[in-house]
Design an enzyme around this catalytic site. Structure first.
Site, PDB file in Angstrom:
ATOM      1  N   ASP A 174       0.765  -1.282   0.107  1.00 42.46           N
ATOM      2  CA  ASP A 174       0.023  -0.117   0.175  1.00 42.46           C
ATOM      3  C   ASP A 174       0.972   0.912   0.035  1.00 42.46           C
ATOM      4  OD1 ASP A 174      -1.597   1.399   0.263  1.00 42.46           O
ATOM      5  OD2 ASP A 174      -3.160   0.817   1.808  1.00 42.46           O
TER       6      ASP A 174
HETATM    7  C1  NOJ Z   1      -3.881   3.124  -0.318  1.00 42.60           C
HETATM    8  C2  NOJ Z   1      -4.741   2.916   0.194  1.00 42.60           C
HETATM    9  O1  NOJ Z   1      -5.175   2.087   1.265  1.00 42.60           O
HETATM   10  C3  NOJ Z   1      -5.363   1.885  -1.016  1.00 42.60           C
HETATM   11  O2  NOJ Z   1      -6.806   1.335  -0.994  1.00 42.60           O
HETATM   12  C4  NOJ Z   1      -4.910   2.618  -2.798  1.00 42.60           C
HETATM   13  O3  NOJ Z   1      -5.066   1.438  -3.043  1.00 42.60           O
HETATM   14  C5  NOJ Z   1      -4.036   3.385  -3.046  1.00 42.60           C
HETATM   15  N1  NOJ Z   1      -4.177   4.258  -1.176  1.00 42.60           N
HETATM   16  C6  NOJ Z   1      -3.752   3.928  -3.687  1.00 42.60           C
HETATM   17  O4  NOJ Z   1      -4.333   4.805  -4.282  1.00 42.60           O
END
Ligand code: NOJ
Length: 693
Positions: free
Chosen positions: A286
């Site tokens: 993430d």
């Molecule tokens: C953080 C989020 O937790 C995740 O779900 C997402 O795909 C990413 N950012 C990218 O935007």
């Protein structure tokens, strides 16, 4: 400077193709992958393990600019937050024409519940219990995003959650592992289909691995601590189902689990995911979650964090730039092996091959297709259909609903005319102004059917201003029935949007009290991204309709249900508490040694509130009634490997056709470990005519 033109790569691939006619596709791809890998420097390999956001939009803190230079130097093999054919083509041209090897980029984006045609938020969709509909909505989302240049969606989020305070419950399928697993499978199939031969599918990404839906106190990003048994029984099944359905990518989660941050958790990523469950795709972190292992107190510095992540099994670093900055050094020091890096790069390149990007890096770049596919009328019709199926009727006193045609209506509340909020949180490229609001839909009906429609906002979603109450009450008195559309704004749920109080915000409850005081029937339509607590409204409103955030065609879908053109069939997939003090509250709880008894003291209960929720998991009303009889189960005792066959006669005893979701729960009465009082193990959604079985 570019030394090897793309042609060189293409020729190697082409020659592999002719010499390997009889080998299976997977073997052929392995050969092709190896031939590309053989050309790569260590720096270029690490580049493939790196993804950055563009400056198009941001879904987290931006800590890296100048990604175009990284593409040129081969330091970045994938990008996210970049879409549309025009934009992705420009970036792909840089990769293909200006980088040394011309390896095509992968474009990812959070297409969570639709690209331009926005479907209900996933929590809402799950209340339809309709796997075919959810597969279709994912499939349309895939077709639109693939037409807009995208290869990869960061969805589905399959995190089980019992935490309505957590803003991201809107993104999942609720609290049940069985239902959550079916939804995970349906959505992966919808996004990915069977292969990437066409141009209408995108890679799915199972996220957030793992346990992200159980943050302590419901605060986003917070610590997760649970037994391995709880993890495996309740939280793991949907991840597993998504992997079994073929999801090609998995995203790690921000949280730590039992003291180990997921992004550096070898047990999770290498043992459970790859060894036990045979996951063959690639693992992306993430957003900056490698870097965050320093804050977790698990890594001494970013370099150390990168080593922990790489050695745990992470293949791609999202946005943190840690691999790019430090991995070479860690390899030179022998802390991370180049063999491991090669494996990660192989997995990533393989997927680029599977998508057909080496053959045609611009495969997803076709403006005409983009124009024809995005917002196609059939997509909007499908959005309306699944929106109707996602609505849950929570209360309907004295058959207040469906509305009688011709009666005059006062349509009030801060969300009645609202379009922008209908798209809900995590709607990425969605355009709120293209949604059809409840007022729009009712105006259309009023023009056609000739009834009197009055509108007044009454109050805002938040704040203390009650000056609009009087006008709304005035038109309410004049009307036969009042419909009040209230709830949360879309930004109250989603990432970093936890709430300590899950009440209806601002003065909206006070507003409903003023409306109820008119003596007119009041229908409350709720729009929200999580279960809310509203005990006064639950007791005093004539009818309550849980409409969530329903997307592009939310207004007409609500009209269909309120007028009975569609008989509501949705059932809750997350428990609604009576009070925040009951959280976490969920249906599949255990009996304890002192089971609940409201009439005695020494048992598992509160002094000031009953244990039961306001509305339980699996709850939802219809405009008709059903009776169940003649339940037959084939046997009395079962062993672990037996199949339980149960039959039941369900009769529609009302006066209109309707759909019933027949739910099948089991309880293991005596076990070597304690089990929940109820566990969902099957269901069937059936449509029956009035008076029919
Ligand atoms: C953080 C989020 O937790 C995740 O779900 C997402 O795909 C990413 N950012 C990218 O935007």
């Amino acid at each position: 400077m570019r030394i090897w033109p793309l042609l060189a790569v293409v020729l190697i691939i082409a020659s592999c193709k002719t010499s390997a006619q009889s080998v299976k596709t997977s073997d052929r791809i392995s050969t092709q992958v190896d031939s590309v890998l053989a050309l790569m420097t260590l720096q270029e390999k690490i580049g493939q393990m790196t993804i950055y956001t563009t400056d198009w939009e941001s879904t987290g803190p931006t800590i890296k600019a100048g990604y175009q230079n990284d593409i040129r130097s081969g330091d970045c093999g994938s990008l996210f937050n970049s879409h549309t054919v025009a934009f992705t083509r420009k970036l792909q041209e840089i990769a293909v024409n200006e980088s040394r090897l011309g390896i095509p980029l992968l474009f990812g984006y959070d297409v969570i519940h639709g690209y331009k045609t926005i479907f209900p938020i996933p929590l809402a969709e799950s209340c339809s219990w309709d796997m075919a509909a959810m597969e279709q909505s994912a499939s349309i989302a895939a077709a639109e995003s693939a037409a807009a240049g995208l290869h990869w969606t960061f969805a589905p989020m399959v995190d089980i959650s019992r935490e309505p305070r957590w803003g991201r419950v809107m993104e999942g399928a609720g609290e049940d592992p069985y239902l959550g697993s079916l939804v995970a499978r349906a959505r992966v199939k919808g996004f990915q289909g069977n292969n990437f031969n066409g141009t209408d599918k995108v890679l799915a990404c199972i996220k957030h691995f793992a346990g992200y839906g159980a943050p302590i106190a419901g605060r986003d990003y917070n610590t997760v601590d649970m037994s391995e048994r709880t993890f495996r029984d309740f939280y793991f099944p949907p991840y597993k189902a998504g992997i079994e359905a073929g999801a090609r990518t998995v995203m790690t989660s921000f949280n730590d689990l039992d003291g180990i941050p997921s992004t550096g958790n070898k047990w999770l990523l290498s043992d459970v995911l790859r060894k036990e469950n045979g996951f063959t795709g690639f693992i992306v972190t993430d957003y900056t979650s490698i870097n965050e292992m320093v804050n977790h107190g698990f890594a001494a510095d970013e370099k150390h964090a990168g080593e922990l992540a790489a050695n745990a099994g992470v293949d791609m670093d999202m946005q943190g730039g840690v691999f790019q900055r430090y991995l070479k050094e860690s390899i030179a020091a022998g802390i991370v092996s180049e063999k491991m890096v090669d494996e990660a790069v192989r997995r990533i390149l393989r997927i680029k091959f599977e998508l057909g990007l080496f053959k045609d890096p611009f495969k997803y770049c076709n403006e005409q297709r983009e124009k024809a596919v995005v917002f196609a009328p059939a997509h909007l019709d499908a959005a309306r259909d699944i929106a109707r199926k996602s609505i849950v009727l929570l209360k309907n006193n004295n058959k207040t609903l469906p509305l009688t045609k011709g009666k005059s209506i006062a349509l009030v509340g801060p969300l009645a005319a609202d379009r922008g909020n209908l798209i809900g949180a995590w709607s990425g490229a969605g355009e709120g102004d293209k949604c059809v609001s409840v007022l729009d839909a009712f105006q259309e009906r009023a023009a056609k059917d000739g009834f009197k429609l009055m509108h007044s906002k009454g109050c805002a979603i938040e704040g203390t201003d009650t000056s609009g109450f009087a006008e709304a009450v005035r038109i309410g008195r004049e009307a036969d029935i009042i419909i009040a559309v209230i709830g949360e704004s879309k930004d109250m749920s989603g990432e970093a949007s936890s709430r300590a109080h899950i009440t209806i915000p601002g003065v909206q409850e006070q507003f409903i009290k003023a409306l109820v005081a008119t003596g007119k029937p009041v229908v409350v339509v709720l729009m929200n991204g999580r279960p809310l607590t509203f005990p006064w409204i639950a007791e005093h409103a004539s009818a309550i309709v849980e409409a969530w955030w329903l997307g592009s065609r939310g207004g007409p879908a609500i009209g269909d249900v309120l007028y009975g053109d569609y008989n509501p069939s949705g059932k809750l997939t997350m428990t609604f508490p009576r009070d925040i003090g009951q959280v976490p509250i969920y249906y599949n709880l255990k009996n304890t040694g002192r089971p609940y008894d409201p009439n005695t003291k020494w048992n598992s209960r509160y002094q000031d509130i009953v244990n039961s929720p306001q509305y339980p998991f699996g709850y939802g009303l219809s405009y008709t009634t059903f009776t169940y009889d003649s339940m037959i189960v084939t046997r009395k005792d079962y062993t672990f490997s037996d199949t339980i066959i149960a039959t039941v006669n369900v009769k529609n005893t009302g006066s209109v056709a309707g759909e019933e979701i027949v739910q099948f729960y089991v309880r293991d009465l005596v076990g070597s470990v304690t089990r929940p009082l109820k566990e969902l193990k099957g269901f069937e959604k059936n449509k029956t005519g009035a008076g029919r079985e």
